[in-house]
Design a protein around this motif. Structure first.
Motif, PDB file in Angstrom:
ATOM      1  N   ARG A 128       0.817  -1.218   0.000  1.00 18.09           N
ATOM      2  CA  ARG A 128       0.000   0.000   0.000  1.00 18.09           C
ATOM      3  C   ARG A 128       0.854   1.273   0.000  1.00 18.09           C
ATOM      4  NH1 ARG A 128      -4.757  -0.738   4.304  1.00 18.09           N
ATOM      5  NH2 ARG A 128      -5.564   1.071   3.147  1.00 18.09           N
ATOM      6  N   ALA A 129       1.875   1.242  -0.837  1.00 15.93           N
ATOM      7  CA  ALA A 129       2.734   2.412  -1.022  1.00 15.93           C
ATOM      8  C   ALA A 129       2.688   2.833  -2.484  1.00 15.93           C
ATOM      9  CB  ALA A 129       4.167   2.093  -0.609  1.00 15.93           C
ATOM     10  N   ASP A 130       3.199   4.021  -2.773  1.00 14.94           N
ATOM     11  CA  ASP A 130       3.295   4.509  -4.152  1.00 14.94           C
ATOM     12  C   ASP A 130       4.733   4.371  -4.634  1.00 14.94           C
ATOM     13  OD1 ASP A 130       0.650   5.528  -4.986  1.00 14.94           O
ATOM     14  OD2 ASP A 130       0.857   6.802  -3.218  1.00 14.94           O
ATOM     15  N   TYR A 131       4.922   4.544  -5.934  1.00 10.25           N
ATOM     16  CA  TYR A 131       6.270   4.418  -6.491  1.00 10.25           C
ATOM     17  C   TYR A 131       6.523   5.448  -7.580  1.00 10.25           C
ATOM     18  CZ  TYR A 131       3.818   1.772 -10.197  1.00 10.25           C
ATOM     19  OH  TYR A 131       2.963   1.375 -11.202  1.00 10.25           O
ATOM     20  N   VAL A 132       7.793   5.831  -7.677  1.00 12.35           N
ATOM     21  CA  VAL A 132       8.303   6.621  -8.801  1.00 12.35           C
ATOM     22  C   VAL A 132       9.585   5.914  -9.221  1.00 12.35           C
ATOM     23  CG1 VAL A 132       9.244   8.824  -9.576  1.00 12.35           C
ATOM     24  CG2 VAL A 132       7.311   8.794  -7.975  1.00 12.35           C
ATOM     25  N   LEU A 133       9.533   5.217 -10.351  1.00 13.35           N
ATOM     26  CA  LEU A 133      10.635   4.354 -10.760  1.00 13.35           C
ATOM     27  C   LEU A 133      11.276   4.833 -12.062  1.00 13.35           C
ATOM     28  CD1 LEU A 133       8.982   0.862 -10.098  1.00 13.35           C
ATOM     29  CD2 LEU A 133      10.209   2.320  -8.485  1.00 13.35           C
ATOM     30  N   ALA A 134      12.589   4.861 -12.070  1.00 14.40           N
ATOM     31  CA  ALA A 134      13.319   5.270 -13.270  1.00 14.40           C
ATOM     32  C   ALA A 134      13.202   4.198 -14.350  1.00 14.40           C
ATOM     33  CB  ALA A 134      14.791   5.508 -12.927  1.00 14.40           C
ATOM     34  N   TRP A 189      -2.573   5.322 -24.147  1.00 12.77           N
ATOM     35  CA  TRP A 189      -1.905   4.857 -25.360  1.00 12.77           C
ATOM     36  C   TRP A 189      -0.758   3.887 -25.067  1.00 12.77           C
ATOM     37  CZ3 TRP A 189       3.260   5.879 -25.158  1.00 12.77           C
ATOM     38  CH2 TRP A 189       3.655   6.862 -24.226  1.00 12.77           C
ATOM     39  N   LEU A 190      -0.313   3.831 -23.811  1.00 13.62           N
ATOM     40  CA  LEU A 190       0.870   3.041 -23.442  1.00 13.62           C
ATOM     41  C   LEU A 190       0.532   1.552 -23.441  1.00 13.62           C
ATOM     42  CD1 LEU A 190       3.831   3.610 -22.536  1.00 13.62           C
ATOM     43  CD2 LEU A 190       3.032   3.443 -20.173  1.00 13.62           C
ATOM     44  N   GLN A 195       0.896  -4.057 -17.514  1.00 12.92           N
ATOM     45  CA  GLN A 195       1.955  -4.867 -16.907  1.00 12.92           C
ATOM     46  C   GLN A 195       2.415  -4.304 -15.561  1.00 12.92           C
ATOM     47  OE1 GLN A 195       5.218  -5.374 -19.667  1.00 12.92           O
ATOM     48  NE2 GLN A 195       3.835  -5.754 -21.392  1.00 12.92           N
ATOM     49  N   TRP A 196       2.207  -3.006 -15.352  1.00  8.99           N
ATOM     50  CA  TRP A 196       2.712  -2.329 -14.159  1.00  8.99           C
ATOM     51  C   TRP A 196       1.540  -1.983 -13.247  1.00  8.99           C
ATOM     52  CZ3 TRP A 196       7.901  -2.470 -13.993  1.00  8.99           C
ATOM     53  CH2 TRP A 196       8.563  -2.658 -15.209  1.00  8.99           C
ATOM     54  N   LYS A 197       1.439  -2.708 -12.168  1.00  8.88           N
ATOM     55  CA  LYS A 197       0.306  -2.556 -11.257  1.00  8.88           C
ATOM     56  C   LYS A 197       0.233  -1.134 -10.685  1.00  8.88           C
ATOM     57  CE  LYS A 197      -1.963  -4.776  -7.346  1.00  8.88           C
ATOM     58  NZ  LYS A 197      -1.921  -5.894  -6.367  1.00  8.88           N
ATOM     59  N   GLY A 198      -0.959  -0.550 -10.781  1.00  6.12           N
ATOM     60  CA  GLY A 198      -1.180   0.767 -10.199  1.00  6.12           C
ATOM     61  C   GLY A 198      -0.605   1.924 -10.993  1.00  6.12           C
ATOM     62  N   LEU A 199      -0.130   1.668 -12.203  1.00  2.00           N
ATOM     63  CA  LEU A 199       0.472   2.739 -13.003  1.00  2.00           C
ATOM     64  C   LEU A 199      -0.572   3.795 -13.360  1.00  2.00           C
ATOM     65  CD1 LEU A 199       2.873   3.908 -14.572  1.00  2.00           C
ATOM     66  CD2 LEU A 199       2.236   2.447 -16.500  1.00  2.00           C
ATOM     67  N   LYS A 200      -0.306   5.054 -12.963  1.00  2.00           N
ATOM     68  CA  LYS A 200      -1.257   6.139 -13.198  1.00  2.00           C
ATOM     69  C   LYS A 200      -0.658   7.317 -13.953  1.00  2.00           C
ATOM     70  CE  LYS A 200      -3.873   5.024  -9.025  1.00  2.00           C
ATOM     71  NZ  LYS A 200      -4.209   5.441  -7.637  1.00  2.00           N
ATOM     72  N   SER A 201       0.665   7.392 -13.989  1.00  2.00           N
ATOM     73  CA  SER A 201       1.275   8.525 -14.681  1.00  2.00           C
ATOM     74  C   SER A 201       2.685   8.188 -15.143  1.00  2.00           C
ATOM     75  CB  SER A 201       1.316   9.770 -13.777  1.00  2.00           C
ATOM     76  OG  SER A 201       2.182   9.559 -12.678  1.00  2.00           O
ATOM     77  N   ILE A 202       3.173   8.978 -16.082  1.00  2.00           N
ATOM     78  CA  ILE A 202       4.561   8.890 -16.525  1.00  2.00           C
ATOM     79  C   ILE A 202       5.168  10.282 -16.391  1.00  2.00           C
ATOM     80  CG2 ILE A 202       4.219   6.945 -18.094  1.00  2.00           C
ATOM     81  CD1 ILE A 202       4.091   8.972 -20.410  1.00  2.00           C
ATOM     82  N   LEU A 227      -1.034  10.061  -9.016  1.00  2.00           N
ATOM     83  CA  LEU A 227      -1.798  10.898  -9.919  1.00  2.00           C
ATOM     84  C   LEU A 227      -0.997  12.169 -10.170  1.00  2.00           C
ATOM     85  CD1 LEU A 227      -5.354  10.467  -8.357  1.00  2.00           C
ATOM     86  CD2 LEU A 227      -4.544   9.514 -10.528  1.00  2.00           C
ATOM     87  N   GLU A 228      -1.426  12.979 -11.118  1.00  2.00           N
ATOM     88  CA  GLU A 228      -0.662  14.184 -11.445  1.00  2.00           C
ATOM     89  C   GLU A 228      -0.552  15.100 -10.224  1.00  2.00           C
ATOM     90  OE1 GLU A 228      -1.544  17.954 -14.128  1.00  2.00           O
ATOM     91  OE2 GLU A 228      -1.308  16.130 -15.350  1.00  2.00           O
ATOM     92  N   GLU A 229       0.607  15.119  -9.634  1.00  2.00           N
ATOM     93  CA  GLU A 229       0.924  15.945  -8.465  1.00  2.00           C
ATOM     94  C   GLU A 229       2.396  16.319  -8.582  1.00  2.00           C
ATOM     95  OE1 GLU A 229       0.543  15.802  -3.586  1.00  2.00           O
ATOM     96  OE2 GLU A 229      -0.279  14.157  -4.796  1.00  2.00           O
ATOM     97  N   ILE A 230       2.661  17.363  -9.339  1.00  2.00           N
ATOM     98  CA  ILE A 230       4.017  17.667  -9.781  1.00  2.00           C
ATOM     99  C   ILE A 230       4.975  17.960  -8.630  1.00  2.00           C
ATOM    100  CG2 ILE A 230       3.652  20.135 -10.113  1.00  2.00           C
ATOM    101  CD1 ILE A 230       5.644  17.706 -12.406  1.00  2.00           C
ATOM    102  N   ASP A 231       4.484  18.558  -7.547  1.00  2.00           N
ATOM    103  CA  ASP A 231       5.372  18.852  -6.418  1.00  2.00           C
ATOM    104  C   ASP A 231       5.885  17.565  -5.777  1.00  2.00           C
ATOM    105  OD1 ASP A 231       5.289  21.592  -6.683  1.00  2.00           O
ATOM    106  OD2 ASP A 231       3.569  21.828  -5.356  1.00  2.00           O
ATOM    107  N   LEU A 232       4.985  16.606  -5.571  1.00  2.00           N
ATOM    108  CA  LEU A 232       5.387  15.328  -4.976  1.00  2.00           C
ATOM    109  C   LEU A 232       6.255  14.530  -5.946  1.00  2.00           C
ATOM    110  CD1 LEU A 232       5.274  13.293  -2.691  1.00  2.00           C
ATOM    111  CD2 LEU A 232       3.052  12.500  -3.577  1.00  2.00           C
TER     112      LEU A 232
END
Length: 314
Positions: A128-134, A189-190, A195-202, A227-232
């Protein structure tokens, strides 16, 4: 600690370090950090940076060096958990074990491209965490697709007009560093989305370095459950340097790569203690002046009792 028989010899300390289970030592470290935790900033999502570091001096002719995968809390400035593996290639299997051993609910996990794996994403979302992965070339066409999307000038112009864009300008080391962050939820379009669980943005991070007449640009691409939250998003992208900074301090401040401890258990325990000390050094102030961590260590070596007193005040 009362030492009735004097300070233990080098060999005695070495034997003790080799007998202690790293898991037990790490539990003590976490209890220390719990004592320092406060209720301030609970609403702020913490950035948990996961990365590995090879202990190069641990290598012998017939053995491989230890590779330690650490989960570093950027906001708290300490290590939440770690896992030792024999090779860097095993980092992928170690990351889920580290994430399962710590509390990451409600936080944001950042990992470099090697750890951008569907199984690791499953673990993060399960916890139950979020991710930002390179993202790089090791995820098939994923990086190419995201790169082509952001190479469209019209896409970037639209984001710059809205809430999915942030820009910072800093001057450091005789150069100007301009950082631009782009994030979008437009990912229908992606092809790899499912394949990526919970993917909401790039997203994309663009770094421009200007020094004199020279200018250099760097681009990095990301997938995220946010979700789109540019500061975070920008805080997570920029915040991943914290774990790399920690690795730098292990080498420069504590000279870890110059340590030639033979026993691997003792070597792992020393790694835990160095990270523990690193968090202490950042907390302590000496004579109310700013000092590098190396200078702090030097000053503390003269009056260790005073250092303990200062820690007890925190």
């Amino acid at each position: 600690m009362e030492l009735k028989n004097g300070i233990p010899s080098h060999d005695t300390i070495q034997r003790v370090m080799g007998m202690i289970r790293p898991e037990n030592l790490q539990q003590l470290q976490l209890k220390w950090q719990e004592l320092l935790d406060s209720n301030e900033g609970e609403k702020l999502k913490k950035i948990i940076c996961v990365d590995g570091k090879t202990m190069r001096s641990d290598k012998r002719k017939d053995t491989k060096p230890c590779h330690i995968v650490s989960a570093w809390s950027r906001e708290d400035g300490y290590c939440l958990g770690q896992q030792a593996v024999d090779e860097k290639s095993n980092e992928i299997t170690a990351i889920p074990k580290v994430l399962e051993s710590i509390e990451i609910k409600g936080q944001v996990v950042t990992i470099d491209a090697m750890g951008t794996q569907t199984a690791i994403v499953e673990t993060i979302r399960k916890r139950r965490a979020d991710y930002v992965l390179a993202v790089k070339g090791n995820q098939g066409n994923l990086e190419a697709d995201i790169r082509l999307y952001f190479e469209d000038p019209q896409v970037c112009k639209e984001l710059e007009k809205g809430s999915g864009y942030k820009k910072t300008v800093e001057k450091a080391h005789g150069q100007i560093e301009i950082r631009e962050y782009y994030q979008t939820e437009d990912i229908d379009w992606l092809h790899q989305k499912k394949q990526w669980k919970g993917l909401k943005s790039i997203g994309m991070g663009k770094k421009t370095i200007r020094k004199g007449d020279e200018e250099k640009e760097e681009y990095r691409y990301y997938i995220s459950s946010l979700l789109e939250e540019i500061d975070l998003f920008s805080r997570a992208v920029r915040g991943h340097w914290a774990v790399e900074s920690m690795h730098w301090h292990l080498d420069v401040t504590f000279k870890e790569d110059a340590n030639t401890t033979l026993d691997k258990t003792a070597s792992q325990n020393q790694n835990i203690i160095r990270k523990w000390c690193l968090s202490m050094l950042k907390l302590i102030e000496i004579r109310g002046t700013k000092m590098s961590l190396r200078r702090k260590r030097f000053n503390i070596s003269f009056v260790p009792a005073q250092f303990i007193e200062e820690l007890m005040k925190i």
